[in-house]
Structure formats: structure tokens, C-alpha cells
Design an enzyme around this catalytic site. Structure first.
Site, PDB file in Angstrom:
ATOM      1  N   HIS A  37       7.615  61.481  -5.680  1.00  0.00           N
ATOM      2  CA  HIS A  37       8.139  60.141  -5.377  1.00  0.00           C
ATOM      3  C   HIS A  37       8.769  60.115  -3.990  1.00  0.00           C
ATOM      4  O   HIS A  37       8.619  59.147  -3.243  1.00  0.00           O
ATOM      5  CB  HIS A  37       9.207  59.738  -6.407  1.00  0.00           C
ATOM      6  CG  HIS A  37       8.695  59.583  -7.801  1.00  0.00           C
ATOM      7  ND1 HIS A  37       9.004  60.477  -8.802  1.00  0.00           N
ATOM      8  CD2 HIS A  37       7.906  58.644  -8.372  1.00  0.00           C
ATOM      9  CE1 HIS A  37       8.432  60.094  -9.932  1.00  0.00           C
ATOM     10  NE2 HIS A  37       7.756  58.985  -9.702  1.00  0.00           N
ATOM     11  N   GLN A  61       3.261  49.494 -21.128  1.00  0.00           N
ATOM     12  CA  GLN A  61       2.156  50.384 -20.780  1.00  0.00           C
ATOM     13  C   GLN A  61       2.136  51.648 -21.625  1.00  0.00           C
ATOM     14  O   GLN A  61       1.317  52.536 -21.396  1.00  0.00           O
ATOM     15  CB  GLN A  61       2.188  50.740 -19.294  1.00  0.00           C
ATOM     16  CG  GLN A  61       3.332  51.646 -18.857  1.00  0.00           C
ATOM     17  CD  GLN A  61       3.387  51.793 -17.341  1.00  0.00           C
ATOM     18  OE1 GLN A  61       3.667  50.843 -16.619  1.00  0.00           O
ATOM     19  NE2 GLN A  61       3.098  52.997 -16.865  1.00  0.00           N
ATOM     20  N   LYS A 152      -2.094  60.976  -7.666  1.00  0.00           N
ATOM     21  CA  LYS A 152      -2.156  61.715  -8.939  1.00  0.00           C
ATOM     22  C   LYS A 152      -2.602  60.789 -10.068  1.00  0.00           C
ATOM     23  O   LYS A 152      -3.405  61.174 -10.908  1.00  0.00           O
ATOM     24  CB  LYS A 152      -0.803  62.353  -9.272  1.00  0.00           C
ATOM     25  CG  LYS A 152      -0.859  63.209 -10.544  1.00  0.00           C
ATOM     26  CD  LYS A 152       0.450  63.906 -10.812  1.00  0.00           C
ATOM     27  CE  LYS A 152       1.509  62.925 -11.278  1.00  0.00           C
ATOM     28  NZ  LYS A 152       1.208  62.421 -12.661  1.00  0.00           N
ATOM     29  N   LEU A 187       3.213  67.593  -9.146  1.00  0.00           N
ATOM     30  CA  LEU A 187       4.534  67.111  -9.526  1.00  0.00           C
ATOM     31  C   LEU A 187       4.405  65.896 -10.432  1.00  0.00           C
ATOM     32  O   LEU A 187       3.602  65.000 -10.197  1.00  0.00           O
ATOM     33  CB  LEU A 187       5.353  66.755  -8.286  1.00  0.00           C
ATOM     34  CG  LEU A 187       5.699  67.906  -7.342  1.00  0.00           C
ATOM     35  CD1 LEU A 187       6.646  67.420  -6.245  1.00  0.00           C
ATOM     36  CD2 LEU A 187       6.331  69.068  -8.100  1.00  0.00           C
ATOM     37  N   SER A 189       6.960  63.493 -13.476  1.00  0.00           N
ATOM     38  CA  SER A 189       8.194  63.336 -14.242  1.00  0.00           C
ATOM     39  C   SER A 189       8.095  64.049 -15.584  1.00  0.00           C
ATOM     40  O   SER A 189       9.094  64.538 -16.122  1.00  0.00           O
ATOM     41  CB  SER A 189       8.495  61.848 -14.451  1.00  0.00           C
ATOM     42  OG  SER A 189       8.656  61.192 -13.208  1.00  0.00           O
TER      43      SER A 189
END
Length: 279
Positions: A37, A61, A152, A187, A189
Site C-alpha cells: 500500500h 465484496q 497483485k 505483500l 494484508s
């Protein structure tokens, strides 16, 4: 840096900035921010007068409600990171602030042109409807000149490009490369949910993807696709949900590697990880 939590305050802020002819950049996120981010935010800060970052775990979502509950949230840590990076405004609303009860309970309608029928769309029905619902709402509220998305989530990025075209939105979509750990792990979350052992195991996803590039001169698309799935599934603790090699624009199956991207989703324990590689 100012944290805004209501649509009303956001509209008033944006209106004042537009009167001053400020260029606005937006980085939409679901929080649990990491250096991936941060790479988007750095580009946004460098390329615009004012930077907005939205931090909102969008319930529409998530087709898996358990996944929604488990999604990591830490607004304080996110705000500290963004303050240090020169972000001007964070928009962090509640679901009730963003959606009416009707919007929460009805599937958002959108013509995806077939982009939602493959890969993630097959395994997460309704997911991209929710993505378009929230991103289009954010674009109307923030009115950004530019918005920044990571590669990504490649299928999501393709759908955002289509959304802007179909809805005739005056915003430039800026594609940003995948950021990886030194080990190659993309990467995410969701990496926060991995144990140390699982993080080590998950590094093999990128390793196999990168190794598959060496096969493209001697093997067919189908052979490479099968090889990737077999190699990842051999690793204890990893299970491939899908690996598909598709056209970078249409996301449809390809017969050669000239404009191809391979997109994978892998379960590491109960954590669902995605990655991709351009051939």
C-alpha cells in the site's frame, strides 16, 4: 492529516479543494496497510496536490462472511503509517455510513463484459459486484484526478479499468507493480494471519511462478499451467484453488505466451492468498 468519517464532510472537503483547483489522488484500501500500500501512496503523494486514502473493509465484496469477520483491522496503525507518508486525508466510514440497508442487501448490477466469469469470479460470486459498487461510490465522492491500484489484484484492476470506461468516469487509473518481500512472497494484508511457518511455506508460491517462466520456450500453455498446479500442491500446507494463464486484457484463455499472465489462488492453511506473473 485529517480523518473523515462521513460522506457529508468528505463532500465538503472535496468541494473546497476543487474550488482551489487542486489535483486529487486517491488510494482505495481496506486497511491493514503494508509496504505494498505504501508504494501506491508514495506515487499518489508525488503525483498530486492532495492525497486521499480510503480505509474501509467493504462488506458487499465478501461472499464469505467468516472471511469478513477475520479480515484484519487496525485504523490507528494505518493512520500512523499514512501520517508519516504525507497523506492529507483518510476517509474511514462505517458500513452504515456508506450503504443504505437496501444497498447492503441487493447485489450491485454491472456489465462486466465477461471479466467476472473467470478466476476469482468463479470462486467468489458477487465479489466484483461489491468491488465496483464501492469503488464507483468512492470515485463519485472524492472526484479524484488519479486513482492507484496494485497489480497483485490483477482481475480487480482489469475490472476497474472497464468500470471507468463503461461509466464514463473522468479519472486516470494508475497500475502499480506487485511489491514482494525479499523471499518473493507478495505483500498482502492477509499475510498477517499467517504463522511464521506458514509464511515460510507461502514463499514457494512465488518461487514456482518465477520458475515457470523458464518453461515457456519448450512447453505449451496447458503444460505450464498443469506444472505450476502440481508443483505448488506438492508442498505440504499449500493447496491450489486455481491457476489460469490468460490474456492480460481480456482475461480469457490463451494459446501462447505473447500477452499472457498467470493468476493463482492458493490456500495456506485457511488463509487464501493470490499472486500472478506476467509471461
Amino acid at each position: 492529516m485529517q480523518i473523515i468519517t462521513t460522506q457529508k464532510a468528505l463532500r465538503e472537503t472535496v468541494s473546497a479543494l476543487k474550488e482551489l483547483n487542486k489535483t486529487i489522488g486517491l488510494v482505495p484500501t481496506m486497511g491493514a496497510l503494508h509496504q505494498g500500500h505504501a508504494s501506491l501512496v508514495r506515487r499518489c503523494v508525488a503525483g498530486n496536490d492532495v492525497t486521499f486514502v480510503s480505509v474501509f473493509v467493504n462488506p458487499t465484496q465478501f461472499n464469505n462472511k467468516e472471511d469478513l469477520v477475520k479480515y484484519p483491522r487496525n485504523l490507528q496503525a494505518d493512520a500512523e503509517l499514512l501520517t508519516d507518508m504525507g497523506v492529507d486525508f483518510v476517509f474511514a466510514p462505517t458500513p452504515e455510513e456508506m450503504y443504505t440497508a437496501e444497498e447492503m442487501n441487493q447485489t450491485f448490477a454491472f456489465d462486466f463484459g465477461g471479466l467476472d466469469q473467470v478466476m476469482e469470479g468463479k470462486y467468489r460470486p458477487g465479489h466484483f459486484n461489491g468491488v465496483v459498487q464501492i469503488v464507483s461510490k468512492l470515485f463519485r465522492l472524492v472526484q479524484p484526478n488519479r486513482a492507484y491500484f496494485g497489480e497483485k489484484d490483477y482481475q480487480q484492476l482489469a475490472i476497474i479499468h472497464r468500470m471507468v470506461e463503461v461509466m464514463h468516469m473522468d479519472v486516470q487509473i494508475c497500475d502499480c507493480p506487485i511489491v514482494r518481500e525479499q523471499t518473493g512472497l507478495a505483500l498482502s494484508s492477509r499475510n498477517q494471519r499467517l504463522t511464521e511457518q506458514q509464511r515460510t511455506t507461502a514463499q514457494n508460491i512465488a518461487r514456482v511462478l518465477f520458475e515457470s517462466r523458464q518453461l515457456t520456450q519448450s512447453q505449451t500453455v496447458q503444460q505450464v499451467q498443469s506444472w505450476v498446479i502440481e508443483q505448488i500442491n506438492r508442498i505440504d500446507g499449500l493447496t491450489v484453488e486455481y491457476y489460469e494463464i490468460v490474456d492480460q486484457t481480456t482475461l480469457q484463455p490463451v494459446s501462447d505466451f505473447s500477452h499472457a499472465i498467470g493468476c493463482v489462488t492458493v490456500y495456506c492453511g485457511d488463509v487464501r492468498l493470490i499472486d500472478n506473473i506476467k509471461y
